[in-house]
Structure formats: structure tokens, C-alpha cells
Design a protein around this motif. Structure first.
Motif, PDB file in Angstrom:
ATOM      1  N   ASN A  87       0.831  -1.195   0.000  1.00 54.56           N
ATOM      2  CA  ASN A  87       0.000   0.000   0.000  1.00 54.56           C
ATOM      3  C   ASN A  87       0.875   1.259   0.000  1.00 54.56           C
ATOM      4  OD1 ASN A  87      -1.659   2.203   1.473  1.00 54.56           O
ATOM      5  ND2 ASN A  87      -3.195   0.657   0.943  1.00 54.56           N
ATOM      6  N   PRO A  88       0.466   2.306  -0.728  1.00 51.95           N
ATOM      7  CA  PRO A  88       1.273   3.533  -0.791  1.00 51.95           C
ATOM      8  C   PRO A  88       1.608   4.141   0.567  1.00 51.95           C
ATOM      9  CG  PRO A  88      -0.456   3.593  -2.466  1.00 51.95           C
ATOM     10  CD  PRO A  88      -0.713   2.373  -1.634  1.00 51.95           C
ATOM     11  N   VAL A  89       0.789   3.872   1.596  1.00 55.68           N
ATOM     12  CA  VAL A  89       1.061   4.464   2.910  1.00 55.68           C
ATOM     13  C   VAL A  89       2.418   4.028   3.460  1.00 55.68           C
ATOM     14  CG1 VAL A  89       0.006   2.663   4.354  1.00 55.68           C
ATOM     15  CG2 VAL A  89      -0.005   5.043   5.137  1.00 55.68           C
ATOM     16  N   PHE A  90       2.886   2.838   3.029  1.00 61.23           N
ATOM     17  CA  PHE A  90       4.166   2.332   3.522  1.00 61.23           C
ATOM     18  C   PHE A  90       5.344   2.774   2.656  1.00 61.23           C
ATOM     19  CE2 PHE A  90       1.096  -0.906   5.092  1.00 61.23           C
ATOM     20  CZ  PHE A  90       1.318  -0.706   6.450  1.00 61.23           C
ATOM     21  N   LYS A  91       5.062   3.485   1.582  1.00 62.03           N
ATOM     22  CA  LYS A  91       6.123   3.886   0.659  1.00 62.03           C
ATOM     23  C   LYS A  91       6.841   5.162   1.086  1.00 62.03           C
ATOM     24  CE  LYS A  91       5.892   0.641  -2.541  1.00 62.03           C
ATOM     25  NZ  LYS A  91       7.066  -0.186  -2.878  1.00 62.03           N
ATOM     26  N   ASN A  92       6.252   5.889   2.028  1.00 63.15           N
ATOM     27  CA  ASN A  92       6.890   7.143   2.457  1.00 63.15           C
ATOM     28  C   ASN A  92       6.947   7.239   3.979  1.00 63.15           C
ATOM     29  OD1 ASN A  92       4.210   7.536   2.988  1.00 63.15           O
ATOM     30  ND2 ASN A  92       3.941   9.308   1.640  1.00 63.15           N
ATOM     31  N   HIS A 124       8.468   7.353   7.735  1.00 59.13           N
ATOM     32  CA  HIS A 124       9.595   8.036   8.366  1.00 59.13           C
ATOM     33  C   HIS A 124      10.116   7.205   9.530  1.00 59.13           C
ATOM     34  CE1 HIS A 124       9.280  12.066   6.405  1.00 59.13           C
ATOM     35  NE2 HIS A 124       8.071  11.600   6.141  1.00 59.13           N
ATOM     36  N   ASP A 125      11.393   7.415   9.833  1.00 55.83           N
ATOM     37  CA  ASP A 125      12.034   6.759  10.968  1.00 55.83           C
ATOM     38  C   ASP A 125      12.856   7.817  11.694  1.00 55.83           C
ATOM     39  OD1 ASP A 125      13.364   5.237  12.821  1.00 55.83           O
ATOM     40  OD2 ASP A 125      14.509   4.054  11.373  1.00 55.83           O
ATOM     41  N   VAL A 148      -2.968   8.796  16.507  1.00 51.01           N
ATOM     42  CA  VAL A 148      -1.920   8.951  15.496  1.00 51.01           C
ATOM     43  C   VAL A 148      -1.183   7.613  15.357  1.00 51.01           C
ATOM     44  CG1 VAL A 148       0.286  10.073  14.968  1.00 51.01           C
ATOM     45  CG2 VAL A 148      -1.631  11.423  15.850  1.00 51.01           C
ATOM     46  N   PRO A 149      -1.053   7.064  14.131  1.00 49.48           N
ATOM     47  CA  PRO A 149      -0.441   5.735  13.932  1.00 49.48           C
ATOM     48  C   PRO A 149       1.085   5.775  14.008  1.00 49.48           C
ATOM     49  CG  PRO A 149      -1.088   6.656  11.829  1.00 49.48           C
ATOM     50  CD  PRO A 149      -1.556   7.636  12.862  1.00 49.48           C
ATOM     51  N   ILE A 150       1.570   5.986  15.200  1.00 51.77           N
ATOM     52  CA  ILE A 150       2.999   6.032  15.464  1.00 51.77           C
ATOM     53  C   ILE A 150       3.370   4.761  16.216  1.00 51.77           C
ATOM     54  CG2 ILE A 150       2.454   7.345  17.554  1.00 51.77           C
ATOM     55  CD1 ILE A 150       5.139   8.597  17.542  1.00 51.77           C
ATOM     56  N   CYS A 151       4.561   4.215  15.947  1.00 51.59           N
ATOM     57  CA  CYS A 151       5.006   3.040  16.699  1.00 51.59           C
ATOM     58  C   CYS A 151       6.509   3.088  16.870  1.00 51.59           C
ATOM     59  CB  CYS A 151       4.563   1.740  16.042  1.00 51.59           C
ATOM     60  SG  CYS A 151       5.378   1.330  14.484  1.00 51.59           S
ATOM     61  N   PHE A 152       7.025   2.194  17.692  1.00 55.97           N
ATOM     62  CA  PHE A 152       8.464   2.117  17.905  1.00 55.97           C
ATOM     63  C   PHE A 152       8.968   0.761  17.467  1.00 55.97           C
ATOM     64  CE2 PHE A 152       6.761   0.123  21.706  1.00 55.97           C
ATOM     65  CZ  PHE A 152       7.599  -0.971  21.879  1.00 55.97           C
ATOM     66  N   THR A 153      10.249   0.714  17.156  1.00 53.80           N
ATOM     67  CA  THR A 153      10.948  -0.559  17.086  1.00 53.80           C
ATOM     68  C   THR A 153      12.329  -0.345  17.664  1.00 53.80           C
ATOM     69  OG1 THR A 153      11.520  -2.475  15.725  1.00 53.80           O
ATOM     70  CG2 THR A 153      11.867  -0.308  14.724  1.00 53.80           C
ATOM     71  N   LEU A 154      13.023  -1.445  17.958  1.00 52.95           N
ATOM     72  CA  LEU A 154      14.325  -1.401  18.619  1.00 52.95           C
ATOM     73  C   LEU A 154      15.277  -2.347  17.916  1.00 52.95           C
ATOM     74  CD1 LEU A 154      12.917  -2.000  22.214  1.00 52.95           C
ATOM     75  CD2 LEU A 154      13.616   0.237  21.342  1.00 52.95           C
ATOM     76  N   SER A 181       1.790  11.256   6.421  1.00 52.27           N
ATOM     77  CA  SER A 181       0.588  12.053   6.706  1.00 52.27           C
ATOM     78  C   SER A 181       0.551  12.641   8.110  1.00 52.27           C
ATOM     79  CB  SER A 181      -0.669  11.202   6.473  1.00 52.27           C
ATOM     80  OG  SER A 181      -0.665  10.080   7.349  1.00 52.27           O
ATOM     81  N   VAL A 182       1.317  12.071   9.043  1.00 52.29           N
ATOM     82  CA  VAL A 182       1.302  12.569  10.425  1.00 52.29           C
ATOM     83  C   VAL A 182       2.661  13.149  10.827  1.00 52.29           C
ATOM     84  CG1 VAL A 182      -0.538  10.985  11.133  1.00 52.29           C
ATOM     85  CG2 VAL A 182       1.864  10.282  11.381  1.00 52.29           C
ATOM     86  N   LYS A 183       3.479  13.470   9.856  1.00 50.36           N
ATOM     87  CA  LYS A 183       4.847  13.918  10.135  1.00 50.36           C
ATOM     88  C   LYS A 183       4.891  15.125  11.068  1.00 50.36           C
ATOM     89  CE  LYS A 183       9.022  15.750   7.949  1.00 50.36           C
ATOM     90  NZ  LYS A 183       9.622  16.263   6.698  1.00 50.36           N
ATOM     91  N   GLU A 184       4.073  16.128  10.810  1.00 52.71           N
ATOM     92  CA  GLU A 184       4.118  17.351  11.618  1.00 52.71           C
ATOM     93  C   GLU A 184       3.735  17.074  13.072  1.00 52.71           C
ATOM     94  OE1 GLU A 184       2.045  20.655   9.977  1.00 52.71           O
ATOM     95  OE2 GLU A 184       3.095  20.574   8.052  1.00 52.71           O
ATOM     96  N   LYS A 185       2.682  16.287  13.271  1.00 54.48           N
ATOM     97  CA  LYS A 185       2.236  15.970  14.631  1.00 54.48           C
ATOM     98  C   LYS A 185       3.305  15.180  15.390  1.00 54.48           C
ATOM     99  CE  LYS A 185      -2.737  15.842  13.642  1.00 54.48           C
ATOM    100  NZ  LYS A 185      -3.926  14.962  13.581  1.00 54.48           N
TER     101      LYS A 185
END
Length: 364
Positions: free
Chosen positions: A200-205, A207-208, A306-312, A325-329
């Protein structure tokens, strides 16, 4: 393909000298590789986002020499000789010599640098070994004009794996899978492959943002950590879980289901650390600030949706993943709430990239 497919034909003509230069990115695993067998074969499959800004640039200058009894190279990191890196390069050359039999015929000057500080706590072995492997296969391509672009990338990934397992995922982009998995026909233990299904395009951009909680030397090396899985009481269940999560991600990637993506990615991160905490000897690689960041992410996600998550990775630093889409927040949240938990307030903004790139060599 098998290992034998990467053995070259006899070289007709070896150039007297030359120079090549490549830039290879780091990567962040979503399904974690933890545990390996002989010859850098993974105990379970993994999948990763290829990054963009966090990268290693390596140039290799090569000159033919008379004494071909041993390897010969000089190594410079950030412009300065780096003797403590040389044993790892020597081991790498010994592992790959049968696949690149010209190695003892040249003296190499290897110059390498990272786009991120060496002390930042970001693993540079993946990007570093990928960049070096690409340079060496590029030299072979100048000798054997019959090497196709497709084979070139596979061989570079294959050789990079022999330097550092996860380096095989740093040759291409943007979503790379490594390790045999019945649900992915093209998958291989020998090299990384482009994820073959619809994304899906949502995973193409995505951020990390990498929060640098601890910049010091890793408490346990990756090699030691992987070896602790050999007699681990939960190893087989963990390996099965990785296969299960890879299957689940197929539907997630296709549909753009961010909620399930978050569940899988965070579970994988915590499982990686759970395996370290239950090995013998055992390690706790998270720091108090790591846990505080995780809790703040959970609270922020619950309050805002907001669909934010972590990984380690195998350390204390936190990778914060989120869509464009949620970069600013998210950026504001990081600055307001999370920077306080970073060593000296340092963090790195990165995003999904497109893989390694060959750079122009400027003649001096």
C-alpha cells in the motif's frame, strides 16, 4: 540460486588499477533476525525498511601487486587510519575469496565514512559491509563484462551477508526480505530480495526518527547475541513467530492496516529484547529512558489515534516509525516529549530510501 552460482568464471584480463565508490544505506528490521547458523545463514526470516539518510560511503582504490600470497589493504575511516577495523575486513576477505579470487592480486585502499556519527549508537556494520561488497563486485564487473545488473545486486547482497548478516538487506530498497519463507517463493537464506507482493502507498513514504538514548559501545556484540540463541529455551517458538508475523504482514502491507502494522512491529521489537533477557548469560539492553519513551509513545497513540510506533535494535535507541501524513504531529511530539530522553538531546530524522547508489569517482 546456490552458493556455487556466485563462483566466477576464470578472469581473462585484470586491470592494472582503478577506483570505485558506493553509498549504501542502513536498514531497520520490522521482523527481526536473531539467531544464525554457520556461514551467516539466518535462523529465521526477516524484513526491513531500507533507510535513506543513515548511510555509509566507501571508495576502493585497487592496484595490481606482485606478491599474491596474502591480502593487502589500507583502511581509512573518516580520513584517518583505522587499525581496529582491519581484523573484521580481513575475516570478510577470507570468507569471500573463493567468490572473488582476484582479491590477493591487488593492494586496496579502502576509504569509508558514515553520514551519522560513529558514536551515535547506530549500527554501521550493515551499511558498511553493503558498501564494501558493492565496491568489490563492481571491480569484478569491470573484469567480467557479462555480469548482468540483476546478478550484480544478488552477488553484492550475498557477499555483504558474509560480512554482516543484515547487510544483505542494505543493497536494495525500499522493503527487503531475507531468509527462506514458504510464503515467499523468491526468498533465500543467501541474499535479500525485493518484497514481491503489493505494498500500500502508505508504507512507501514512512519516516524513521531515531532517538539516541545511548551512544556508547554495545553491551553485547551482535555475534555473541546471535550465538546465545543456539541453546535458548524459547528459540524454536521465536523462529516460528517470525514466520507467522511475515505471513501476517502480507495482508497488512496490501491493505495499509496501520493498526495491525503497529502491533506486529512493536511485538517484534519487544520479543527481540525478551530473547536477550532470557538467554544465558542474559542482558537488559534497554535503558530507563528507553522505557519512558515507549510509554510516552503508547500514551500519545491512545490519546490522539496517530499511527505512530516504535521498534528497537539490539540496544537502547528507539526507532519511531510513522507515515508521511502525520509527520508534523509526530515531529512536534518528539520535540515536546521525547527529546528529553535522548543523550544530549540528539536524534536523527530518516525515512525510507531506495537502496544503494554508485557514486562518481573524481580523479585527483
Amino acid at each position: 540460486m546456490t552458493e556455487k552460482d556466485f563462483l566466477p568464471n576464470a578472469y581473462a584480463n585484470l586491470p592494472a588499477r582503478g577506483k570505485v565508490k558506493w553509498k549504501a544505506p542502513s536498514n531497520i528490521a520490522l521482523v527481526k533476525y536473531w539467531g544464525k547458523r554457520a556461514n551467516q545463514i539466518p535462523a529465521n526470516p526477516s524484513i526491513s525498511f531500507t533507510l535513506d539518510a543513515c548511510a555509509t560511503t566507501t571508495s576502493v582504490e585497487y592496484t595490481k601487486k606482485e606478491d599474491i600470497s596474502q591480502f593487502s589493504f589500507d583502511l581509512f575511516f573518516e580520513g584517518k587510519p583505522k587499525e581496529d577495523f582491519k581484523p573484521k575486513i580481513l575475516t570478510f576477505f577470507e570468507r569471500i575469496e573463493e567468490y572473488l579470487p582476484f582479491l590477493k592480486k591487488y593492494h586496496f585502499i579502502i576509504e569509508t565514512s558514515n553520514s551519522f556519527p560513529h558514536s551515535s549508537g547506530i549500527a554501521s556494520s550493515a551499511s558498511g559491509m553493503a558498501a564494501l561488497a558493492l565496491c568489490l563486485v563492481d571491480i569484478e564487473k569491470s573484469i567480467d563484462k557479462g555480469i548482468t545488473d540483476t546478478f550484480f545486486l544478488k552477488k553484492a547482497s550475498f557477499l555483504a551477508r558474509l560480512g554482516s548478516g543484515s547487510a544483505c538487506r542494505s543493497v536494495k530498497g525500499d522493503l527487503v526480505q531475507w531468509g527462506e519463507h514458504k510464503g515467499i517463493a523468491e526468498s533465500s537464506n543467501l541474499y535479500g530480495v525485493d518484497y514481491p507482493f503489493r505494498v500500500n502507498p502508505v508504507f512507501k513514504n514512512f519516516h524513521d526518527s531515531i532517538l539516541l538514548v545511548h551512544k556508547g559501545q554495545k553491551q553485547v556484540s551482535s555475534t555473541v547475541g546471535h550465538n546465545l540463541m543456539h541453546d535458548h529455551p524459547y528459540a524454536e517458538r521465536r523462529f516460528a513467530q517470525a514466520h507467522d508475523n511475515l505471513d501476517k504482514l502480507k495482508k497488512v502491507f496490501e491493505s495499509g492496516d496501520l493498526e495491525e502494522f503497529v502491533n506486529i512491529v512493536e511485538s517484534e521489537a519487544l520479543t527481540l529484547h525478551a530473547m536477550m533477557m532470557t538467554s544465558m548469560p542474559y542482558f537488559v539492553l534497554m535503558k530507563p529512558d528507553t522505557l519512558q519513551i515507549i510509554n510516552k509513545i503508547w500514551n500519545f497513540r491512545e490519546e490522539t489515534n496517530v499511527p505512530i510506533c516504535f521498534t528497537l535494535d539490539a540496544g537502547a535507541n528507539v526507532h519511531v516509525l510513522y507515515p508521511e501524513s502525520v509527520k508534523e504531529k509526530v515531529t512536534q511530539f518528539i520535540q515536546d516529549e521525547l527529546v528529553a530522553h535522548c543523550e544530549n538531546g540528539h536524534y536523527i530524522c530518516d525515512r525510507i530510501g531506495s537502496g544503494a547508489k554508485k557514486l562518481i569517482v573524481h580523479e585527483e
